[in-house]
Structures are given as structure tokens and as C-alpha cells.
Design a protein around this motif. Sequence first.
Motif, mmCIF file in Angstrom:
data_model
loop_
_atom_site.group_PDB
_atom_site.id
_atom_site.type_symbol
_atom_site.label_atom_id
_atom_site.label_comp_id
_atom_site.label_asym_id
_atom_site.label_seq_id
_atom_site.Cartn_x
_atom_site.Cartn_y
_atom_site.Cartn_z
ATOM 1 N N LEU A 1 1.201 -1.476 -0.003
ATOM 2 C CA LEU A 1 0.075 -0.327 -0.304
ATOM 3 C C LEU A 1 0.352 1.481 0.715
ATOM 4 N N SER A 2 1.971 1.290 0.432
ATOM 5 C CA SER A 2 3.227 2.452 1.188
ATOM 6 C C SER A 2 3.469 2.506 -0.609
ATOM 7 N N ARG A 3 4.011 1.611 -1.429
ATOM 8 C CA ARG A 3 5.257 1.444 -2.270
ATOM 9 C C ARG A 3 3.580 2.145 -3.360
ATOM 10 N N THR A 4 2.402 2.015 -3.788
ATOM 11 C CA THR A 4 1.667 2.152 -4.427
ATOM 12 C C THR A 4 1.156 4.163 -4.075
ATOM 13 N N TYR A 5 1.217 4.495 -2.725
ATOM 14 C CA TYR A 5 0.208 5.663 -2.770
ATOM 15 C C TYR A 5 1.806 6.226 -3.410
ATOM 16 N N ALA A 6 3.228 6.085 -3.123
ATOM 17 C CA ALA A 6 4.387 6.461 -3.818
ATOM 18 C C ALA A 6 3.936 6.579 -5.355
#
Length: 273
Positions: free
Chosen positions: A102-107
Motif C-alpha cells: 500500500l505504501s509503495r502504491t501511494y508512492a
Amino acid sequence: MSKRIALLPGLAIICVMFLVPVGFVFQHGLFDPSFTTEHFTRFINRGAYMRIFWTTLQVSSVVALACLIIGYPIAYFIVRQPSRRRPMLIFLVLVPMWMSILSRTYAWMVVLGKEGIINQTLLWVGLIDEPLKLLFTTGAVYVSMIQIMLPILIVTCFSSMTEIDQSLMRSARIFGASPFKAFREVFLPLSLEGAITGTLIVFILSMGFFIVPALVGGRKDTMLANIISSQVSTGNWGFAAALSIVLLTATLLVMFAVRLFSSRFVHHQGETS
């Protein structure tokens, strides 16, 4: 007998953690509350669901092949380095995996947005006059999923490559083979099994993706897992279970087909080399 007894804890864990949940899924998909194929008929007859199913297969296949094309040379580069450098290189590969998907997708949403680094750089250089639509596109889905899945394939290929006797390459060179021919005739056939395994792992994991398509993709990039998630959230457990059965069956069929083809291909490569 003692060996069979030793297997019992593992078999029990498999039954509890895999077979029992899958059994409940089949129960909800086929018995709602009595035996019915209504959910599968709905899936087949509605073109939108079939389109989403083929999109899921296409995206997963492209991501798996792209990871293989990019990740295999990286793994080969790492395994050819001196042993003292390998741990640091593998560490750099594994660092992104320590962050949540999720964090990498938001990035990626930040990077690909209209105010993101790419658009702002292109505007500053003067290559474009207005921001490009990079987010909510199929390309954004591919880039995000490849970045997330790439470390898995690199590590899988690297693990299989480290088991190859490097002296075989030197022997091939001594007998007059060029570096490329030594790689093609010796190293590549021995590393194919690991490469195929890594590609299958990426494909299997990609088939169940729903976060990335939901956040960075458009409407046409919806995958089957997104539909399953929406059906569960609305309480339509029967149809969600039927879609899960379709997804599981398709994944297993592709996996067995690739394994069957690859076993024959790898065996043929071993004979010719």
C-alpha cells in the motif's frame, strides 16, 4: 513409519490453513444454500466479467514476463560478483520489500501524478507544455506491479543461480567457448528452473492483486480481485466465492500448463547441452 508420523504436523497445518478455507469458498460458491451454478452462469453470460477476467490474465502475464526480462539479468549480475559484494546487493534488492504494498502504491501515485516528479521534471526541461496523464492508466498499473514484484523474481533466480558450479563456465571458456556461448550452453539451461519458478510465483501473486489497480489504474484496468472485494463488501458472498473459484482454477491451470511445458523444455535443453 517414523517419517510418515513426522509429516503429520505439516499436513495438519496445510489442512487447517489451506484446504479448510478453500472448502468454505467452494461451499459458498456452489451451495447458496442448495447446489446451484447460478453464480458461474452469471459470470460467463455477462461480458463485463469475462473482460475483467481476461484483463487479469493479461496483466499478470505481462508483469511476470517483464519481471523475468528485467530480473534475470540483475540476478545474473549479482551472482557473478565477488562473494563479499553479494550480501549488500541482495540487501538493496530486498529493501523495497520491507515496505507495505500500500505504501509503495501511494508512492507511485505521488510520482506519477500531475504534480509528481516526472511531470514536473518534463515541464521544467521544456519537453511538455502541460502535465501528462500518467496516473489512472494501464501503464501505471504495469509499472507499479513490476516494481513491487521484481525483487521476488530476482531473489528466486539468485537462489537457483548460486547452486550452479561456477567452474563449469570456466571449463567452457577453457575449451574455446565464447562468454556468450558459455552462458547460453551451460549457465542458462541450469538456471531455467529457477527462472520459471520465479516467473510463476510473480504470476500467481499478480492474479490476486487488487490494491494497485484500484489506486493507480482506470476503469478498464479493474482486475478480478477488485470485483471479489466489492462483492464481499456488499455481502454477496456466493458470487464472490464463485469468482474466487474461477480465479483459483485459472491460476492452477496456467501453473500446471507452464510446468508441463517447462519440464519438457528444460529436459530438452539439458539433453542438447
